[in-house]
Design an enzyme around this catalytic site. Structure first.
Site, PDB file in Angstrom:
ATOM      1  N   SER A 142       6.459  25.883  52.006  1.00 19.70           N
ATOM      2  CA  SER A 142       7.600  26.164  52.896  1.00 19.70           C
ATOM      3  C   SER A 142       7.918  27.645  52.770  1.00 19.70           C
ATOM      4  O   SER A 142       7.492  28.298  51.805  1.00 19.70           O
ATOM      5  CB  SER A 142       8.804  25.334  52.429  1.00 19.70           C
ATOM      6  N   TYR A 155      14.669  22.439  45.661  1.00 18.71           N
ATOM      7  CA  TYR A 155      13.651  22.347  46.729  1.00 18.71           C
ATOM      8  C   TYR A 155      12.714  23.559  46.669  1.00 18.71           C
ATOM      9  O   TYR A 155      11.491  23.415  46.709  1.00 18.71           O
ATOM     10  CB  TYR A 155      14.336  22.266  48.098  1.00 18.71           C
TER      11      TYR A 155
HETATM   12  N1  NAP Z   1      10.354  20.556  58.949  1.00 19.86           N
HETATM   13  C1  NAP Z   1      10.495  21.733  58.358  1.00 19.86           C
HETATM   14  O1  NAP Z   1      11.271  22.580  58.768  1.00 19.86           O
HETATM   15  C2  NAP Z   1       9.654  22.046  57.126  1.00 19.86           C
HETATM   16  C3  NAP Z   1       9.629  23.375  56.701  1.00 19.86           C
HETATM   17  C4  NAP Z   1       8.896  23.673  55.551  1.00 19.86           C
HETATM   18  C5  NAP Z   1       8.201  22.687  54.884  1.00 19.86           C
HETATM   19  N2  NAP Z   1       8.270  21.410  55.324  1.00 19.86           N
HETATM   20  C6  NAP Z   1       7.555  20.387  54.563  1.00 19.86           C
HETATM   21  O2  NAP Z   1       6.773  19.616  55.435  1.00 19.86           O
HETATM   22  C7  NAP Z   1       6.496  18.362  54.835  1.00 19.86           C
HETATM   23  C8  NAP Z   1       6.697  17.258  55.865  1.00 19.86           C
HETATM   24  O3  NAP Z   1       8.060  17.177  56.197  1.00 19.86           O
HETATM   25  P1  NAP Z   1       8.577  16.969  57.697  1.00 19.86           P
HETATM   26  O4  NAP Z   1       9.264  18.213  58.093  1.00 19.86           O
HETATM   27  O5  NAP Z   1       7.522  16.443  58.553  1.00 19.86           O
HETATM   28  O6  NAP Z   1       9.746  15.891  57.435  1.00 19.86           O
HETATM   29  P2  NAP Z   1       9.831  14.336  57.780  1.00 19.86           P
HETATM   30  O7  NAP Z   1       9.780  14.119  59.248  1.00 19.86           O
HETATM   31  O8  NAP Z   1      11.042  13.855  57.057  1.00 19.86           O
HETATM   32  O9  NAP Z   1       8.524  13.742  57.132  1.00 19.86           O
HETATM   33  C9  NAP Z   1       8.402  13.555  55.749  1.00 19.86           C
HETATM   34  C10 NAP Z   1       7.257  12.608  55.516  1.00 19.86           C
HETATM   35  O10 NAP Z   1       7.091  12.444  54.104  1.00 19.86           O
HETATM   36  C11 NAP Z   1       6.991  11.061  53.843  1.00 19.86           C
HETATM   37  N3  NAP Z   1       7.465  10.726  52.503  1.00 19.86           N
HETATM   38  C12 NAP Z   1       8.656  10.972  51.929  1.00 19.86           C
HETATM   39  N4  NAP Z   1       8.705  10.437  50.696  1.00 19.86           N
HETATM   40  C13 NAP Z   1       7.497   9.829  50.498  1.00 19.86           C
HETATM   41  C14 NAP Z   1       6.934   9.088  49.445  1.00 19.86           C
HETATM   42  N5  NAP Z   1       7.602   8.848  48.307  1.00 19.86           N
HETATM   43  N6  NAP Z   1       5.684   8.609  49.592  1.00 19.86           N
HETATM   44  C15 NAP Z   1       4.999   8.826  50.734  1.00 19.86           C
HETATM   45  N7  NAP Z   1       5.470   9.519  51.762  1.00 19.86           N
HETATM   46  C16 NAP Z   1       6.718  10.007  51.647  1.00 19.86           C
HETATM   47  C17 NAP Z   1       7.817  10.379  54.921  1.00 19.86           C
HETATM   48  O11 NAP Z   1       7.331   9.064  55.136  1.00 19.86           O
HETATM   49  P3  NAP Z   1       8.016   7.698  54.625  1.00 19.86           P
HETATM   50  O12 NAP Z   1       9.500   7.924  54.625  1.00 19.86           O
HETATM   51  O13 NAP Z   1       7.563   6.705  55.643  1.00 19.86           O
HETATM   52  O14 NAP Z   1       7.446   7.463  53.278  1.00 19.86           O
HETATM   53  C18 NAP Z   1       7.493  11.240  56.125  1.00 19.86           C
HETATM   54  O15 NAP Z   1       6.312  10.789  56.739  1.00 19.86           O
HETATM   55  C19 NAP Z   1       7.407  18.262  53.617  1.00 19.86           C
HETATM   56  O16 NAP Z   1       6.652  18.526  52.450  1.00 19.86           O
HETATM   57  C20 NAP Z   1       8.419  19.367  53.857  1.00 19.86           C
HETATM   58  O17 NAP Z   1       8.962  19.852  52.649  1.00 19.86           O
HETATM   59  C21 NAP Z   1       8.959  21.071  56.438  1.00 19.86           C
END
Ligand code: NAP
Length: 247
Positions: A142, A155
């Site tokens: 991130s 985080y």
């Molecule tokens: N969106 C942003 O602005 C942003 C920016 C920087 C980095 N990121 C990173 O991108 C990654 C994906 O996040 P996102 O933005 O796509 O958010 P999201 O829509 O909330 O997706 C998060 C995903 O992680 C899964 N997850 C959470 N806990 C889990 C567990 N214990 N086991 C397996 N899967 C799990 C969730 O699936 P289930 O709940 O079905 O398990 C979901 O598919 C994360 O690492 C986040 O830190 C996002």
């Protein structure tokens, strides 16, 4: 023309929403075989069913905090498609709050999912990739893996850890022809802010995301860029933000 994607077997954690789901769709459309892991099995299966109409997709209910389940996810992919070419360690959560709120359970959760989940993904895929003498890890950090701000301490610590793990991995896998890419997104429109339980932070973050977040396909295109390079090109880091994002 985009090359080096078609036929690849790509395991994606956190594929039930957001960046993981967008990446699964994008890669599937380009001919990759995708192995989808997350806890919400219904959403995962619905996505796999949809992708299976045009390509090949497998859903495996997976909690990345359980190393046995992560191994089963990768093994299911190898059993079904014969190999693993790319491991996308993407699952994560971001329940930000000031340390003084002592949301220690959430600190634990972030460490378990954001750090240990990535390590378990590496542990599950690495033996196959070293044996194949090929492979590609794509780990999701991130902007918070490069900076820290009040409320984001734990985080940011987890995302800094992912950056360090990726760089160590990069150096260690040189003998095996394995590539490593760290992708560090800024604000992307996903369910991520929903993991915030602190009401003050949740309101501020929601407004920030509503104002500037860009679509999840931005991340998928970064993954495609890294994967589609010739095998002797290792794209190690991609950091991107919405054009309007300052910090
Ligand atoms: N969106 C942003 O602005 C942003 C920016 C920087 C980095 N990121 C990173 O991108 C990654 C994906 O996040 P996102 O933005 O796509 O958010 P999201 O829509 O909330 O997706 C998060 C995903 O992680 C899964 N997850 C959470 N806990 C889990 C567990 N214990 N086991 C397996 N899967 C799990 C969730 O699936 P289930 O709940 O079905 O398990 C979901 O598919 C994360 O690492 C986040 O830190 C996002």
């Amino acid at each position: 023309m985009i090359t080096n994607i078609e036929g690849k077997v790509v395991v994606i954690t956190g594929a039930s929403s957001g960046l993981g789901e967008a990446t699964a769709r994008h890669l599937s459309a380009l001919g990759a075989r995708v192995v989808l892991g997350a806890r919400r099995a219904d959403r995962l299966q619905a996505l796999a069913d949809e992708l299976n109409r045009g390509g090949k997709a497998l859903a495996v209910a997976t909690d990345v905090t359980d190393r046995v389940q992560v191994k089963q996810l990768v093994e299911a992919g190898v059993q079904t498609y014969g190999r693993i070419d790319v491991m996308v360690n993407n699952a994560g959560l971001m329940p930000q709050s000031m340390l003084e709120r002592l949301k220690i359970d959430e600190w634990d959760r972030m460490i378990d999912v954001n750090i240990k989940g990535v390590l378990y993904g590496i542990a599950a895929a690495l033996p196959h990739m070293t044996a194949q003498k090929s492979g590609h890890f794509i780990n999701v950090s991130s902007v918070a893996g490069h900076k820290v701000r009040p409320g984001g301490t734990v985080y940011s610590a987890t995302k800094h850890a992912v950056r360090v793990i990726s760089e160590g991995l990069r150096q260690e896998v040189k003998p095996y022809n394995i590539r490593t890419t760290l992708v560090s997104p800024g604000a992307v429109d996903t369910e991520l802010p929903d993991s915030i339980t602190d009401p003050d932070v949740a309101v501020t973050m929601r407004k920030f995301y509503d104002d500037i977040a860009i679509p999840a396909d931005s991340f998928a295109r970064a993954v495609v860029f890294a994967m589609s390079q010739p095998d002797d090109v290792d794209v190690n880091e991609i950091l991107f933000r919405p054009t309007r994002q300052e910090f």
